[in-house]
Design an enzyme around this catalytic site. Structure first.
Site, PDB file in Angstrom:
ATOM      1  CG  ASP A 102      -1.693  -1.103   1.494  1.00  0.00           C
ATOM      2  OD1 ASP A 102      -1.971  -1.825   0.531  1.00  0.00           O
ATOM      3  OD2 ASP A 102      -2.081  -1.306   2.664  1.00  0.00           O
TER       4      ASP A 102
HETATM    5  N1  URA Z   1      -1.168  -5.738   4.264  1.00  0.00           N
HETATM    6  C1  URA Z   1      -1.607  -4.476   4.131  1.00  0.00           C
HETATM    7  O1  URA Z   1      -2.613  -4.104   4.721  1.00  0.00           O
HETATM    8  N2  URA Z   1      -0.904  -3.634   3.362  1.00  0.00           N
HETATM    9  C2  URA Z   1       0.222  -3.983   2.716  1.00  0.00           C
HETATM   10  O2  URA Z   1       0.817  -3.149   2.028  1.00  0.00           O
HETATM   11  C3  URA Z   1       0.655  -5.301   2.863  1.00  0.00           C
HETATM   12  C4  URA Z   1      -0.046  -6.167   3.637  1.00  0.00           C
END
Ligand code: URA
Length: 235
Positions: A102
């Site tokens: 993310d």
């Molecule tokens: N879980 C999440 O919520 N975000 C990420 O970037 C990776 C795993």
């Protein structure tokens, strides 16, 4: 492959532009001898303006992704490709992220132009563990290890329960989570399911690979030893 195509595929320009570079004498061998578009020369022996060519097709790199960058080519904001040499974005075959982190997640991100390798890394059959550390808005409840490890946790709008995930409390509001799958915003949604909120999230390892001392925003190419290390830690 013809030199013009090879160099164009690495993002140096269109075939027309690369043909012009040949005519201008900008493509040489290591001794500075001008090369011609039809010459049969090994990748390692080609120079553009005196510099070695970018890595050939089949590259795998590790990026220490900082917070604030998206794993996309199109996002109007900052994207992980901004942290790489601009030519890398123009390569054919395309350089893709191996899975995604993310925008607000930092840590270890792999990128490759090798579709088979990408599939092998992300395939659930490979069981490559991904280890994250999260800081949380509220104190842990105490049942997270049981809930996340149950193999029955259903997240909203998912059709199948999550595979069991590893959980270790590192403090009242800090935890280490180990995933063997990668669903959308998985860790944030897992903590939401137990009434908490993820404030920061960082991926430390993928398979047997870690970032070691690679600073945020930096990248490095992975060699054969790194590739072997990547696959050494299946759970
Ligand atoms: N879980 C999440 O919520 N975000 C990420 O970037 C990776 C795993």
């Amino acid at each position: 492959m013809k030199l013009v195509k090879l160099i164009a595929n690495l993002g140096y320009g269109s075939r027309k532009q690369v043909a012009l570079m040949f005519r201008e004498g900008r493509i040489t061998d290591p001794a500075g001898e001008v090369l011609y578009a039809d010459d049969a020369v090994a990748h390692a022996n080609v120079r553009v303006d005196g510099e070695p060519l970018d890595p050939p097709q089949g590259l795998l790199l590790m990026l220490h992704k900082p917070v604030g960058y998206t794993c996309s080519t199109k996002d109007p904001g900052r994207v992980v490709y901004d942290l790489l040499p601009p030519r890398f974005r123009l390569r054919d075959p395309v350089l893709s992220t191996v899975g995604r982190l993310d925008r607000d997640t930092s840590g270890l991100l792999l990128m490759t132009d090798d579709g088979a390798l990408l599939h092998r890394i992300t395939s659930p059959k490979s069981h490559l563990p991904k280890v994250y550390e999260a800081t949380l808005a509220s104190d842990l409840r105490g049942d997270e290890a049981a809930v996340f490890g149950s193999g029955t946790l259903m997240l909203e709008s998912e059709k199948t329960p999550l595979a069991p995930a590893g959980f270790e409390a590192l403090g009242p509001r800090r935890a280490r989570i180990t995933l063997v799958e990668g669903r959308y915003h998985q860790i944030r949604r897992m903590f939401a399911a137990v009434g908490n909120h993820v404030e920061t999230l960082h991926r430390h390892t993928l398979g047997g690979l870690g970032l070691a001392d690679l600073p945020a925003g930096q990248w490095r190419l992975l060699d054969e030893t790194d590739r072997a290390t990547l696959f050494t830690n299946p759970v």
